[in-house]
Design an enzyme around this catalytic site. Structure first.
Site, PDB file in Angstrom:
ATOM      1  N   ARG A  75       0.848  -1.204   0.000  1.00  0.00           N
ATOM      2  CA  ARG A  75       0.000   0.000   0.000  1.00  0.00           C
ATOM      3  C   ARG A  75       0.876   1.244   0.000  1.00  0.00           C
ATOM      4  O   ARG A  75       1.458   1.601   1.040  1.00  0.00           O
ATOM      5  CB  ARG A  75      -0.890  -0.012   1.232  1.00  0.00           C
ATOM      6  CG  ARG A  75      -1.794   1.196   1.414  1.00  0.00           C
ATOM      7  CD  ARG A  75      -2.848   1.309   0.357  1.00  0.00           C
ATOM      8  NE  ARG A  75      -3.845   0.252   0.530  1.00  0.00           N
ATOM      9  CZ  ARG A  75      -4.784   0.008  -0.393  1.00  0.00           C
ATOM     10  NH1 ARG A  75      -4.801   0.708  -1.531  1.00  0.00           N
ATOM     11  NH2 ARG A  75      -5.663  -0.957  -0.202  1.00  0.00           N
ATOM     12  N   HIS A 167       0.191   3.259 -10.547  1.00  0.00           N
ATOM     13  CA  HIS A 167      -0.760   3.769  -9.552  1.00  0.00           C
ATOM     14  C   HIS A 167      -0.029   4.576  -8.474  1.00  0.00           C
ATOM     15  O   HIS A 167      -0.086   4.279  -7.289  1.00  0.00           O
ATOM     16  CB  HIS A 167      -1.460   2.556  -8.957  1.00  0.00           C
ATOM     17  CG  HIS A 167      -2.701   2.809  -8.143  1.00  0.00           C
ATOM     18  ND1 HIS A 167      -2.702   3.609  -7.030  1.00  0.00           N
ATOM     19  CD2 HIS A 167      -3.952   2.328  -8.279  1.00  0.00           C
ATOM     20  CE1 HIS A 167      -3.912   3.581  -6.517  1.00  0.00           C
ATOM     21  NE2 HIS A 167      -4.697   2.836  -7.246  1.00  0.00           N
ATOM     22  N   GLU A 271      -2.460   8.800 -11.134  1.00  0.00           N
ATOM     23  CA  GLU A 271      -2.014   7.562 -11.768  1.00  0.00           C
ATOM     24  C   GLU A 271      -2.009   7.722 -13.284  1.00  0.00           C
ATOM     25  O   GLU A 271      -2.844   8.441 -13.833  1.00  0.00           O
ATOM     26  CB  GLU A 271      -2.956   6.440 -11.333  1.00  0.00           C
ATOM     27  CG  GLU A 271      -3.227   6.401  -9.821  1.00  0.00           C
ATOM     28  CD  GLU A 271      -4.477   5.626  -9.439  1.00  0.00           C
ATOM     29  OE1 GLU A 271      -5.101   5.975  -8.415  1.00  0.00           O
ATOM     30  OE2 GLU A 271      -4.837   4.698 -10.190  1.00  0.00           O
TER      31      GLU A 271
HETATM   32  O1  TA6 Z   1      -7.045   3.916  -8.590  1.00  0.00           O
HETATM   33  C1  TA6 Z   1      -8.138   4.170  -7.803  1.00  0.00           C
HETATM   34  C2  TA6 Z   1      -8.711   2.844  -7.325  1.00  0.00           C
HETATM   35  O2  TA6 Z   1      -9.149   2.086  -8.400  1.00  0.00           O
HETATM   36  C3  TA6 Z   1      -9.792   3.106  -6.278  1.00  0.00           C
HETATM   37  O3  TA6 Z   1     -11.053   2.721  -6.741  1.00  0.00           O
HETATM   38  C4  TA6 Z   1      -9.350   2.323  -5.059  1.00  0.00           C
HETATM   39  O4  TA6 Z   1      -9.928   1.105  -4.984  1.00  0.00           O
HETATM   40  C5  TA6 Z   1      -7.855   2.260  -5.284  1.00  0.00           C
HETATM   41  O5  TA6 Z   1      -7.692   2.073  -6.648  1.00  0.00           O
HETATM   42  C6  TA6 Z   1      -7.100   1.259  -4.460  1.00  0.00           C
HETATM   43  O6  TA6 Z   1      -7.340  -0.028  -4.868  1.00  0.00           O
HETATM   44  P1  TA6 Z   1      -6.717  -1.243  -4.002  1.00  0.00           P
HETATM   45  O7  TA6 Z   1      -7.097  -2.492  -4.716  1.00  0.00           O
HETATM   46  O8  TA6 Z   1      -5.209  -1.021  -3.981  1.00  0.00           O
HETATM   47  O9  TA6 Z   1      -7.292  -1.127  -2.629  1.00  0.00           O
END
Ligand code: TA6
Length: 300
Positions: A75, A167, A271
């Site tokens: 994360r 991301h 992203e």
């Molecule tokens: O990039 C934005 C997103 O798609 C959000 O919808 C949120 O879910 C985020 O990614 C994080 O996703 P994750 O699977 O890492 O919790």
């Protein structure tokens, strides 16, 4: 183990270095140091978890609650999203690339002091569901951080359709004080409360609630002005038609087990990729390169 000098004639202190270490939970980690900056990359997900210029705060946000566990995403930093973005029926969110252990294929400290590393996604049962492909990820560390995700369709006859996204989580002083420019006039999918198509009308986006937007046909540079840390972050890119902006805000932060309840205050995701209507279809033998350059400068 440390290695650097590829050109015996070059001045040692100018050359970049790569150190192989056991990172959190003993996951294999590479520490890269250059004359300007340091970076940390895990083989797990080919995940850049840190980039820091010597005279600035870290560029990337990392959650204090992040997991460093096989099969689980990290994360923070820069998750590599591929070959799909978001949820997919019966499959894990955001594809499998970010939870695989990538292979380090080569690394090269360059005479100009930069360091480039190339990683390759290994074959896996999940990959078998797609036409044969290669996925290479090149990370270049110097005054800035440049990332290249190269996908090649090895099939002789099948088209390969996929989504990709770097991301990036950015460290900011106060999310409510920052502004994001470079998105005005673009249409976006607002995924907070359903997927509604809207148009960005603001010169500079401000964050004061949960934001989860997929900007489409968005190939321009985006800038993040952070008055609290006194810096401007630039997100330049090629081969990318989508920009995603995300902040989970209060409620979503509390739902995420690997994210601190107050951490939304000091991060923003901007992203770069090709998702939703901008997904990529590669013909047999075709190749695509997503390039993202992250740089920052102190506000005068
Ligand atoms: O990039 C934005 C997103 O798609 C959000 O919808 C949120 O879910 C985020 O990614 C994080 O996703 P994750 O699977 O890492 O919790």
């Amino acid at each position: 183990m440390t290695t650097g000098a590829s050109d015996p004639k070059a001045k040692p202190e100018a050359l970049g270095r790569v150190t192989f270490l056991d990172g959190q939970n003993e996951l294999p980690m590479l520490e890269v140091s250059t004359a300007w900056s340091t970076a940390v990359i895990y083989l797990h997900g080919a995940h850049v978890t840190q980039f820091k210029k010597h005279d600035e705060p870290p560029l990337l946000f990392m959650s204090q609650c992040s997991r460093f566990t096989e099969g689980q995403p990290i994360r923070g930093g820069i998750p590599v999203i591929f070959p799909w973005f978001g949820p997919r029926e019966g499959l894990r969110q955001h594809g499998f690339a970010r939870v695989q252990t990538w292979e380090l294929k080569e690394f090269a400290p360059a005479p100009d002091g930069s360091v480039s590393l190339r990683f390759r996604l290994p074959d896996s049962p999940e990959a078998a569901a797609f036409p044969p492909f290669t996925a290479d990820y090149i990370v270049t560390v110097n005054q800035s951080l440049t990332l290249q995700l190269v996908i090649t369709n090895l099939s002789k006859d099948a088209e390969f359709t996929f989504e990709n996204c770097l991301h990036s989580y950015f460290e900011v002083g106060d999310v409510t004080a920052l502004s994001i420019s470079g998105l005005k006039g673009l249409s976006y999918l607002d995924t907070v409360g359903g997927s509604v198509e809207k148009t960005e009308t603001s010169d500079a986006l401000r964050i004061s609630s949960e934001v989860d937007r997929i900007y489409q046909n968005a190939s321009d540079t985006v800038a993040i002005f952070d008055p609290r840390l006194g810096r401007k972050i630039r997100v330049e890119k090629q081969g990318s038609a989508s920009t995603v902006v995300w902040n989970p805000w209060i409620a979503k932060s509390r739902q995420m087990p690997d994210f601190g309840d107050e951490e939304y205050e000091r991060m923003i995701c901007v992203e770069s990729g090709n998702v939703a209507s901008n997904s990529i279809s590669l013909p047999p033998g075709g190749s695509s390169t997503l390039t993202v350059k992250l740089s920052s400068e102190t506000l005068k």
